[in-house]
Design a protein around this motif. Structure first.
Motif, PDB file in Angstrom:
ATOM      1  N   ARG A   1       6.776  16.138  15.226  1.00  0.00           N
ATOM      2  CA  ARG A   1       5.340  16.371  15.323  1.00  0.00           C
ATOM      3  C   ARG A   1       4.605  15.797  14.108  1.00  0.00           C
ATOM      4  O   ARG A   1       3.582  15.124  14.240  1.00  0.00           O
ATOM      5  N   LEU A   2       5.159  16.088  12.915  1.00  0.00           N
ATOM      6  CA  LEU A   2       4.525  15.573  11.699  1.00  0.00           C
ATOM      7  C   LEU A   2       4.439  14.053  11.757  1.00  0.00           C
ATOM      8  O   LEU A   2       3.434  13.456  11.370  1.00  0.00           O
ATOM      9  N   PHE A   3       5.519  13.430  12.264  1.00  0.00           N
ATOM     10  CA  PHE A   3       5.582  11.982  12.355  1.00  0.00           C
ATOM     11  C   PHE A   3       4.475  11.465  13.278  1.00  0.00           C
ATOM     12  O   PHE A   3       3.733  10.542  12.941  1.00  0.00           O
ATOM     13  N   LEU A   4       4.347  12.133  14.424  1.00  0.00           N
ATOM     14  CA  LEU A   4       3.352  11.723  15.410  1.00  0.00           C
ATOM     15  C   LEU A   4       1.939  11.947  14.879  1.00  0.00           C
ATOM     16  O   LEU A   4       1.060  11.088  15.026  1.00  0.00           O
ATOM     17  N   GLU A   5       1.732  13.100  14.233  1.00  0.00           N
ATOM     18  CA  GLU A   5       0.426  13.419  13.659  1.00  0.00           C
ATOM     19  C   GLU A   5       0.042  12.346  12.647  1.00  0.00           C
ATOM     20  O   GLU A   5      -1.092  11.860  12.616  1.00  0.00           O
ATOM     21  N   ASN A   6       1.034  11.975  11.833  1.00  0.00           N
ATOM     22  CA  ASN A   6       0.817  10.957  10.815  1.00  0.00           C
ATOM     23  C   ASN A   6       0.430   9.627  11.454  1.00  0.00           C
ATOM     24  O   ASN A   6      -0.527   8.972  11.037  1.00  0.00           O
ATOM     25  N   LEU A   7       1.155   9.241  12.514  1.00  0.00           N
ATOM     26  CA  LEU A   7       0.875   7.966  13.186  1.00  0.00           C
ATOM     27  C   LEU A   7      -0.522   7.965  13.787  1.00  0.00           C
ATOM     28  O   LEU A   7      -1.258   6.978  13.682  1.00  0.00           O
ATOM     29  N   ILE A   8      -0.903   9.112  14.400  1.00  0.00           N
ATOM     30  CA  ILE A   8      -2.221   9.200  15.032  1.00  0.00           C
ATOM     31  C   ILE A   8      -3.306   9.102  13.966  1.00  0.00           C
ATOM     32  O   ILE A   8      -4.324   8.434  14.139  1.00  0.00           O
ATOM     33  N   LYS A   9      -3.044   9.762  12.810  1.00  0.00           N
ATOM     34  CA  LYS A   9      -4.066   9.853  11.768  1.00  0.00           C
ATOM     35  C   LYS A   9      -4.246   8.531  11.034  1.00  0.00           C
ATOM     36  O   LYS A   9      -5.369   8.135  10.757  1.00  0.00           O
ATOM     37  N   TYR A  10      -3.116   7.890  10.708  1.00  0.00           N
ATOM     38  CA  TYR A  10      -3.214   6.723   9.829  1.00  0.00           C
ATOM     39  C   TYR A  10      -2.885   5.402  10.517  1.00  0.00           C
ATOM     40  O   TYR A  10      -3.069   4.349   9.914  1.00  0.00           O
ATOM     41  N   GLY A  11      -2.372   5.426  11.751  1.00  0.00           N
ATOM     42  CA  GLY A  11      -1.887   4.177  12.353  1.00  0.00           C
ATOM     43  C   GLY A  11      -0.626   3.742  11.630  1.00  0.00           C
ATOM     44  O   GLY A  11      -0.045   4.512  10.879  1.00  0.00           O
ATOM     45  N   ILE A  12      -0.223   2.493  11.834  1.00  0.00           N
ATOM     46  CA  ILE A  12       1.004   2.016  11.189  1.00  0.00           C
ATOM     47  C   ILE A  12       0.653   1.423   9.828  1.00  0.00           C
ATOM     48  O   ILE A  12      -0.144   0.491   9.726  1.00  0.00           O
ATOM     49  N   LEU A  13       1.229   2.026   8.781  1.00  0.00           N
ATOM     50  CA  LEU A  13       0.939   1.575   7.424  1.00  0.00           C
ATOM     51  C   LEU A  13       2.075   0.752   6.841  1.00  0.00           C
ATOM     52  O   LEU A  13       1.938   0.186   5.763  1.00  0.00           O
ATOM     53  N   VAL A  14       3.224   0.717   7.533  1.00  0.00           N
ATOM     54  CA  VAL A  14       4.379   0.021   6.989  1.00  0.00           C
ATOM     55  C   VAL A  14       4.068  -1.475   6.885  1.00  0.00           C
ATOM     56  O   VAL A  14       3.582  -2.073   7.839  1.00  0.00           O
ATOM     57  N   ASP A  15       4.323  -2.057   5.722  1.00  0.00           N
ATOM     58  CA  ASP A  15       4.005  -3.461   5.479  1.00  0.00           C
ATOM     59  C   ASP A  15       5.030  -4.022   4.499  1.00  0.00           C
ATOM     60  O   ASP A  15       4.907  -3.842   3.293  1.00  0.00           O
ATOM     61  N   PRO A  16       6.076  -4.692   5.025  1.00  0.00           N
ATOM     62  CA  PRO A  16       7.167  -5.114   4.139  1.00  0.00           C
ATOM     63  C   PRO A  16       6.718  -6.121   3.081  1.00  0.00           C
ATOM     64  O   PRO A  16       7.286  -6.183   2.002  1.00  0.00           O
ATOM     65  N   ILE A  17       5.677  -6.902   3.374  1.00  0.00           N
ATOM     66  CA  ILE A  17       5.237  -7.928   2.422  1.00  0.00           C
ATOM     67  C   ILE A  17       4.669  -7.271   1.158  1.00  0.00           C
ATOM     68  O   ILE A  17       4.846  -7.760   0.040  1.00  0.00           O
ATOM     69  N   GLN A  18       4.026  -6.104   1.394  1.00  0.00           N
ATOM     70  CA  GLN A  18       3.410  -5.377   0.280  1.00  0.00           C
ATOM     71  C   GLN A  18       4.437  -5.034  -0.797  1.00  0.00           C
ATOM     72  O   GLN A  18       4.113  -4.941  -1.972  1.00  0.00           O
ATOM     73  N   VAL A  19       5.711  -4.842  -0.369  1.00  0.00           N
ATOM     74  CA  VAL A  19       6.764  -4.454  -1.307  1.00  0.00           C
ATOM     75  C   VAL A  19       6.918  -5.507  -2.394  1.00  0.00           C
ATOM     76  O   VAL A  19       7.067  -5.190  -3.569  1.00  0.00           O
ATOM     77  N   ILE A  20       6.832  -6.783  -1.980  1.00  0.00           N
ATOM     78  CA  ILE A  20       7.009  -7.862  -2.955  1.00  0.00           C
ATOM     79  C   ILE A  20       5.936  -7.772  -4.029  1.00  0.00           C
ATOM     80  O   ILE A  20       6.205  -7.954  -5.214  1.00  0.00           O
ATOM     81  N   SER A  21       4.710  -7.421  -3.604  1.00  0.00           N
ATOM     82  CA  SER A  21       3.615  -7.362  -4.567  1.00  0.00           C
ATOM     83  C   SER A  21       3.820  -6.261  -5.593  1.00  0.00           C
ATOM     84  O   SER A  21       3.219  -6.271  -6.658  1.00  0.00           O
TER      85      SER A  21
END
Lengths: 460, 460
Positions: free
Chosen positions: A78-98
């Motif tokens: 539920r927490l996972f789903l709530e998070n996805l609904i609230k923020y959308g997908i925030l995962v961004d592998p390119i950001q890691v390099i920065s």
């Protein structure tokens, strides 16, 4: 029912009632009669306690463990789903390099790590001189101390003065230097002990050298030094136990775990940890206590999961991968800390390489110098606290002592838990201190960092 | 290390090294030497696997259970705090009374329950006539069937036509009438079986009556009838097992639990269940699926906790309280359903009074009539589904079949779990069906009720 029963029981026992009833009561139609007899005499109620009454002596609650697992999975889903609904997908592998690189033409962290070879060579050549007697023991110790303190100071200076160093890159470089410091300290100690033994042996007996094993000073080679530097241990030994062969399937499984868990860690941090921390800033500035606790508990779940995954990723997957590759035999990188009933047991068992180092190069030598056990233990926590603070404060360029205090608080906590809590209660207390303690420290640093770097400039 | 070790080991064994080293190596200062010898030869590394590797054979994860408990408590503490911050305190004990009463001068549910004595008397007097032979078996069965069907129909008519009946009051009255129906059905069956036995016995032997036990028709008294009506069982027996005395401490503990858990139930429903359901209406109207699932999972936790507390409150506290007060001996109101690995085991063990009734008065008679086991089992679920629907649809005045379908879905579910899942997986599947299944049905009814009573009038 007594006397009636005695007449009817032999009739019902052994034979199928459907058959026997016809022979005894031929005038009664079978299914109208046999059922009542069976039911009335195999009495429907009997004197007994409920299972949950203590008087019943019942104790099988195995299903409750499954219940716990199901509830945890469902509530986190539920927490996972709530998070996805609230923020959308925030995962961004390119950001890691920065996070590692500010300027793609400048790699200060990597340069720093490559430069560390200088210190390794310094330690090796000092030992070579010491082994042949060119340097005396005092000079050797002095040179080692200079080498070791430079190892600790150089990265600090670099991080503080090179502006293109990012906090994540700095943590990485500092961790490498800290590991190097511990390894070379062990290297120096063990080689000194070897000289002591050689000296003592020369004075008493002349001994044959063993042919298959390396013995002092035959260990002072580049190959031996770099094997130790890359081996997943902090304690130097002349002859490490070696595993007989590289198991390819084991290696591939560990590699898969490393890659997969790394992705998972990055994803969880970006998707779950960062937004929760960002949402926590407001309550912490307003000093709204009930919301602060709510945020803290909300942060505790992802933080704890990330720590658990990190633990498995680092201490099981990565270390076993490196060890398998190097045929390093001793895979005891952790013991059963999850069952620990005291705080001391936890700290002595979750990180065995560091624990072994502390025991061998710090705690036992202190005991031998006549320091009491309690003081020695506190000193170990003090050194550990220093290194925790070192790894956090320098990269963030903030000297706040939260990590230091977090470690030092373990001493009274260990005393309290050891004194008052036993068995499962002690175990639960250790878990609570882990689950709650870490996010407190994380929030403290993030809050201070936020005030300094985000709010500070705009307010000033 | 081989040959070296053999010389040094006897020196280190048994005696304290601190003492012995002086005698053997008098020229070496003790603590500089003994430590290295001890450390170098009590080797720091040894060939071994990590605990989490399958090759280690390690399996003690007792601490994980504590971890589950701590995580569950902490995450629910957060939910509790979040709820309090969001909604403030919603618990209002006075509001509960308004659920039972619309008009304080009209108590239709209570009147209905008092009126049920008429049916009890009807059953008793019919049996008395049957026992002396005034009524024939056919007439008796006919009168009983009229009586029983009136018990089911009268409250439905009352609920549908008396406007001052609230849904909660209606559920309560209907539950009482359903229990009465099951009890009087059992009463009728058992008395008929007694007559069958009396008849068969008269034809074969003449038996002496037992002196201490009640035997037919001595049981057809008001006292015996009302003992059965209030006893926590649905299966009639002439001689119930009786406990030797009323344990006062046991009685008080159960009473305390009843009062405390009742408060807790009301509080949880008002504080946690109602706001969550109200927040779920919007996603369900918009048919926003990801939000619907999020809401469903959010509702699952309080719903499940409330069901668990209700289970304990009703089947342990209340039933044991009544049984202790009446010195009713058989306290098996539930068995270990929490360990059930199949859906069938769960349904056969969570509610023993109903299960016993179904087995004795429905399932076994059906088997005797030559119905196959599978069909009989499905028929039991069908009857159970009918009564679930009866207890929900009539009070809400909405005939939607969600509860009916919820029960009927158990038949394929039982087949699926029994066929494909074993052991802990089966147990987890049962828990999931419980935790997820109930809130689906609850949300369906609330949604339809909301559309009919809140949105419907305003739209129309």
């Amino acid at each position: 029912m007594g006397p009636e029963q005695s007449h009817l029981v032999p009739l019902l026992k052994g034979s199928k009632p459907n058959v026997s009833c016809f022979s005894v009561f031929p005038h009664v139609w079978c299914h109208d009669f046999v059922i009542p007899v069976l039911i009335l005499f195999c009495s429907c109620h009997k004197l007994q306690e409920s299972l949950l009454s203590s008087a019943s002596g019942y104790s099988n609650y195995r299903g409750i463990l499954n219940w716990c697992v199901v509830m945890l999975i469902l509530s986190n889903a539920r927490l996972f789903l709530e998070n996805l609904i609230k923020y959308g997908i925030l995962v961004d592998p390119i950001q890691v390099i920065s996070l590692f690189l500010k300027d793609p033409y400048s790699w200060p962290a990597l340069c720093l790590i490559i430069f560390s070879n200088v210190f390794i060579m310094a330690a090796l050549y000092t030992e070579r001189r010491l082994s042949v007697g060119t340097f005396g023991e005092r000079l050797g110790t002095f040179l080692h101390l200079i080498n070791l303190s430079t190892i600790l100071c150089l990265p600090v200076a670099t991080v503080l003065f090179v502006s293109s160093m990012t906090p994540v890159g700095a943590v990485f470089a500092l961790a490498v230097y800290t590991i190097l410091f511990l390894k070379l300290y062990s290297y120096k100690d063990v080689n000194r002990w070897c000289r002591d033994i050689r000296q003592a042996r020369a004075a008493s007996w002349g001994l044959r050298e063993a042919s298959t094993q390396v013995s002092y000073p035959g260990n002072l080679t580049h190959r031996d030094m770099y094997y130790f530097i890359f081996a997943p241990t902090l304690c130097y030994e002349l002859n490490f136990p070696r595993s007989p062969r590289i198991r390819k399937r084991f290696l591939l499984r560990r590699l898969f775990e490393m890659v997969f868990l790394m992705q998972l860690l990055v994803g969880l941090i970006q998707q779950w940890m960062v937004p929760t921390i960002q949402n926590s800033m407001k309550p912490f500035q307003d000093m709204d206590f009930s919301r602060m606790i709510e945020r803290l508990l909300k942060l505790a779940v992802p933080n704890h999961l990330i720590w658990l995954i990190f633990f498995y990723w680092f201490f099981h997957s990565s270390m076993n991968f490196v060890a398998e590759l190097m045929q390093f035999g001793d895979r005891e990188f952790y013991r059963d800390w999850w069952n620990s009933e005291t705080v001391t047991y936890f700290w002595a068992n979750w990180n065995i390489p560091v624990h072994k180092w502390c025991l061998r190069h710090f705690y036992k030598p202190m005991l031998k110098r006549g320091v009491s056990k309690r003081v020695a233990q506190a000193a170990v926590f003090l050194v550990s606290a220093f290194f925790h603070e070192y790894l956090v404060s320098v990269p963030l360029k903030m000297f706040r002592l939260w990590a230091f205090m977090g470690m030092m608080v373990q001493v009274p906590l260990a005393w309290f838990v050891g004194q008052f809590l036993r068995g499962n209660y002690g175990n639960a207390a250790v878990w609570i201190s882990l689950i709650i303690g870490q996010p407190i420290a994380v929030l403290m640093y993030v809050h201070d960092y936020y005030v300094l770097h985000v709010q500070g400039p705009s307010a000033g």
